[in-house]
Design an enzyme around this catalytic site. Structure first.
Site, PDB file in Angstrom:
ATOM      1  N   LYS A  52      31.363  29.717  42.251  1.00 32.15           N
ATOM      2  CA  LYS A  52      30.246  29.981  41.335  1.00 32.15           C
ATOM      3  C   LYS A  52      29.056  29.081  41.659  1.00 32.15           C
ATOM      4  O   LYS A  52      27.911  29.539  41.687  1.00 32.15           O
ATOM      5  CB  LYS A  52      30.706  29.790  39.885  1.00 32.15           C
ATOM      6  N   GLN A  96      35.179  26.595  32.672  1.00 27.91           N
ATOM      7  CA  GLN A  96      36.221  27.292  33.435  1.00 27.91           C
ATOM      8  C   GLN A  96      37.548  27.254  32.679  1.00 27.91           C
ATOM      9  O   GLN A  96      38.039  26.182  32.334  1.00 27.91           O
ATOM     10  CB  GLN A  96      36.370  26.634  34.818  1.00 27.91           C
ATOM     11  N   ASP A 119      29.156  33.719  29.825  1.00 29.69           N
ATOM     12  CA  ASP A 119      30.407  34.424  30.121  1.00 29.69           C
ATOM     13  C   ASP A 119      30.690  35.517  29.080  1.00 29.69           C
ATOM     14  O   ASP A 119      31.656  36.277  29.231  1.00 29.69           O
ATOM     15  CB  ASP A 119      31.588  33.436  30.141  1.00 29.69           C
TER      16      ASP A 119
END
Lengths: 296, 296
Positions: A52, A96, A119
């Site tokens: 990412k 994460q 997200d």
């Protein structure tokens, strides 16, 4: 033989558009910035985070890493998120998952400012999708929609069947595909569905997101259907050096012969997710500066 | 001939259960309390508010009315809501819509504390439904679910078709019916659906929420289907003293002959909505005092 919808090619195309977009934003004094929080040292999570950050770099998005030890407490993690929420430099926050130990992911998600939840995990953003006013769409559903759109597949009035009803994939894809603008007639199937093959074989567009290796076989698919395979399953394969390989939820070889369009695993929906995270981050920076979202 | 699912009878039953529940809560020192905000003097809204307050009284829920003039500004209304949000006596906030003039309903809804949003209008509560963790379900979808449950209709593995995709009715009903515990295979149809009659005539459970008078005719319904009519439409009828009467989205007489269970209009879903508002208010008072929700 069907046409392959390549997530590699489409995500690369989106990343190029993002690069141009970010260059333009910088001329306006806006530098899109993503905070990337990693707790602990899970090797898979480290790989995801590295990928990412690398994509951020390629596109020109600034990424600021926060690597915390696996001894981090819930309170410390939430305090960090709150600080990132109120930091005007940061447009998007990524944490994460999975988190190590007893850390509570649901609690962390609810700590995110919904305006920085790139997200698309916060219930507020799920609710905006349900209410027909999507803001951040989570990366996998958003990737699926872009694959359909950029392959020129018309969805209006089509029968779409979504196999799987998970919060993060099946449910939002179903809601979005049946909403105005996409206008499919959507059926959600799951483990309790009776006559599953009968339902799926009516689908003009079949989205497989059930998490069972090669579950969708040719008898379940209508001739000429568009088949999007969201599954990523690792199965034993002694012929490989690793002893295993990745397959999707679709029995690719037999279904490919029947479908009009199909995605592969790997190389399908997978590569789209990071690109969509980047889109959400750029849009976050636009919204936080009073601009409308990108036209994708 | 089908069996009538009576919203009058079921809502009266729920209200009796609530009365007992509220009596018990009061022995624990908890008095469920609903703030009822009415802006302006729309006669229909005044009737709705009066009915809601009267039902509160019957059940033993305290209601506190706030009647504001139609000159109220957005800021004044939002300030009132914020005060109600932070008032520990108030468990639920209801603001009667539509609002007069230029007042922005969406903005007002987003001002509600999601913990006191007993009408289930806040995106956060829509999101919790989408994520499989419902808190406040808006009153019409919640009423439909209770009608099915209390009529002993099994939903698991059944084909449910929802006609209509509105934020407040079709969408949440579809999401809830396909979620764990309800487990139907749900198809959402709408104005863009091709071969609508073909889709609806596969339904074991058909929910009509499209807002078109007597739209669902017998050729669209499977023999033995359960038909829930959410529509409330006023049509001309010179034989009535008012010159009009209420009908649903279902052509009742012809469909009744084919269905196994059916609701009427009026007397069907309508009477359920106030009962479900009361349930949400009692649950709000339970949650705000560290208790779990009622077992309905």
């Amino acid at each position: 033989m069907s046409e392959i919808i390549s997530g590699k090619i489409i995500s690369a195309q989106i990343n190029r558009e993002l690069r141009t977009e970010v260059d333009q934003l910088k001329t306006k004094g806006i530098e899109p910035c993503l905070a990337v929080v990693l707790v602990g040292e899970d090797p898979a999570s480290e790989v995801y985070v590295r990928n990412k950050k690398r994509t951020c770099e390629e596109i020109g998005i600034r990424s600021i890493g926060h690597n915390l030890p696996d001894t981090t407490t819930q309170e410390e993690l939430e305090t960090l998120v709150q600080n990132l929420n109120s930091d005007p430099v940061i447009h998007g926050i990524l944490c994460q998952f999975p988190l190590p130990g007893d850390l509570d992911e649901t609690q962390v998600i609810q700590t995110f400012s919904p305006e920085k939840d790139v997200d698309g995990l916060h219930p507020m953003n799920a609710g905006l999708i349900a209410m027909g006013q999507p803001r951040f769409i989570s990366c996998t559903p958003y990737g699926v929609l872009q694959m359909l759109k950029r392959s020129g597949i018309s969805t209006s009035g089509k029968n779409a069947v979504v196999l799987g009803r998970s919060n993060l994939v099946g449910r939002p894809i179903a809601t979005l595909l049946s909403s105005k603008g996409w206008d499919s007639t959507v059926t959600v199937c799951h483990s309790r569905t009776a006559d599953l093959a009968e339902v799926t074989s009516k689908a003009d567009i079949l989205i497989a997101a059930i998490g069972i290796p090669e579950f969708v076989t040719k008898n379940m698919v209508k001739k000429g259907a568009v088949v999007i395979d969201v599954g990523i399953n690792r199965i034993d394969d002694p012929s490989k050096t690793k002893g295993s390989r990745l397959v999707g939820d679709v029995a690719f070889e037999e279904v490919e012969a029947k479908a009009s369009f199909i995605t592969t695993v790997p190389g399908g929906v997978g590569p789209m997710t990071i690109a969509m995270l980047m889109v959400n981050t750029v849009n976050a920076s636009r919204w936080q500066n009073g601009l409308t979202e990108m036209n994708l």
